[in-house]
Write an enzyme that holds these catalytic residues in place. Structure first.
Site, PDB file in Angstrom:
ATOM      1  N   GLY A 103      63.463  27.252  23.529  1.00  0.00           N
ATOM      2  CA  GLY A 103      63.378  26.282  24.408  1.00  0.00           C
ATOM      3  C   GLY A 103      64.334  26.591  25.455  1.00  0.00           C
ATOM      4  N   SER A 106      67.667  26.563  27.875  1.00  0.00           N
ATOM      5  CA  SER A 106      69.081  26.807  27.768  1.00  0.00           C
ATOM      6  C   SER A 106      69.572  25.238  28.015  1.00  0.00           C
ATOM      7  CB  SER A 106      69.818  27.566  29.060  1.00  0.00           C
ATOM      8  OG  SER A 106      71.177  27.389  29.088  1.00  0.00           O
ATOM      9  N   SER A 141      69.003  23.103  25.682  1.00  0.00           N
ATOM     10  CA  SER A 141      67.976  22.069  24.752  1.00  0.00           C
ATOM     11  C   SER A 141      68.665  21.780  23.497  1.00  0.00           C
ATOM     12  CB  SER A 141      66.557  22.857  24.699  1.00  0.00           C
ATOM     13  OG  SER A 141      66.879  24.191  24.020  1.00  0.00           O
ATOM     14  N   GLY A 142      69.418  22.615  22.910  1.00  0.00           N
ATOM     15  CA  GLY A 142      70.245  22.046  21.846  1.00  0.00           C
ATOM     16  C   GLY A 142      69.718  23.017  20.490  1.00  0.00           C
ATOM     17  N   LYS A 143      69.396  24.476  20.794  1.00  0.00           N
ATOM     18  CA  LYS A 143      68.908  25.400  20.123  1.00  0.00           C
ATOM     19  C   LYS A 143      69.867  25.753  18.987  1.00  0.00           C
ATOM     20  CE  LYS A 143      67.551  28.546  22.877  1.00  0.00           C
ATOM     21  NZ  LYS A 143      67.779  27.536  24.139  1.00  0.00           N
ATOM     22  N   SER A 147      63.694  32.849  24.544  1.00  0.00           N
ATOM     23  CA  SER A 147      62.594  33.616  24.184  1.00  0.00           C
ATOM     24  C   SER A 147      61.166  32.719  25.015  1.00  0.00           C
ATOM     25  CB  SER A 147      62.179  33.620  22.648  1.00  0.00           C
ATOM     26  OG  SER A 147      62.471  32.583  22.160  1.00  0.00           O
TER      27      SER A 147
END
Length: 200
Positions: free
Chosen positions: A33, A35, A37-39, A107
């Site tokens: 996702g 930068s 986004s909450g990954k 990614s």
């Protein structure tokens, strides 16, 4: 060719042995996702939850990869692809070791994520699309990267002047601008637990 002299050793302890020993199915849970986004937040909370359930886990993210294994790589498109390639190979080794591997990387390219999936056996790759509108990610801008990208201090930044190719069929699709953190984690746990649990 020199490669012809590389002969794999037949190890006596294999992945299936390690899986039985750890009482879990090893997989890669691949967060992708934009930068902001909450990954990383979700990956860390998922690992904490799985750890509390007694699973053997490890997180691969920019902090522990870019500072060591990949510290010589830049953020050019070529080096970003190499970054993901190396991460994929390390994740494969960790799956062979019997671990539940959690990766949190932008990614952005479908081809790179497909390559990571193809390294593993069927059912060992769980793609998590952490979906969040660009404008929300920019508002969060936790690391100040969007501000720098807009100012031209960073180039080839995903979402600004480099594309993000959204997954078409992820195993999990989480919309962090619409869902609560609790709801997102519950969604992850509900999907992941049945996959990695081994029934006695």
């Amino acid at each position: 060719m020199e490669k012809l002299n590389i002969i794999p050793h037949d190890h006596k302890v294999n992945k299936e042995d390690r899986q039985r020993h750890k009482k879990q199915k090893p997989v890669v849970i691949w967060f992708t996702g934009l930068s902001g986004s909450g990954k990383s937040t979700l990956a860390n909370m998922l690992e904490q939850g799985l750890y509390e359930y007694g699973f053997h886990t490890y997180i691969l993210d920019g902090d522990n990869v870019r500072m060591g294994l990949n510290k010589g790589l830049t953020f050019s498109e070529e080096d970003r692809k190499e970054n993901i390639r190396r991460i994929s190979e390390v994740a494969k080794l960790m799956v062979d070791a019997g671990l539940v591997v959690i990766t949190a990387f932008i990614s952005p390219f479908k081809k790179d994520r497909a390559m990571a999936r193809e390294l593993l056996e069927e059912g060992e790759f769980i793609e998590v699309f952490v979906d969040c509108p660009l404008e929300v990610c920019e508002q969060r801008d936790v690391k100040g990267l969007y501000r720098k990208a807009r100012a031209g201090e960073i180039t080839k930044f995903t979402g600004i002047d480099s594309p993000f190719e959204a997954p078409e069929n992820p195993e999990i699709h989480i919309k962090t601008a619409e869902q609560s953190l609790e709801s997102s984690i519950n969604q992850l746990i509900d999907l992941v637990l049945p996959i990695i649990q081994i029934k006695n």
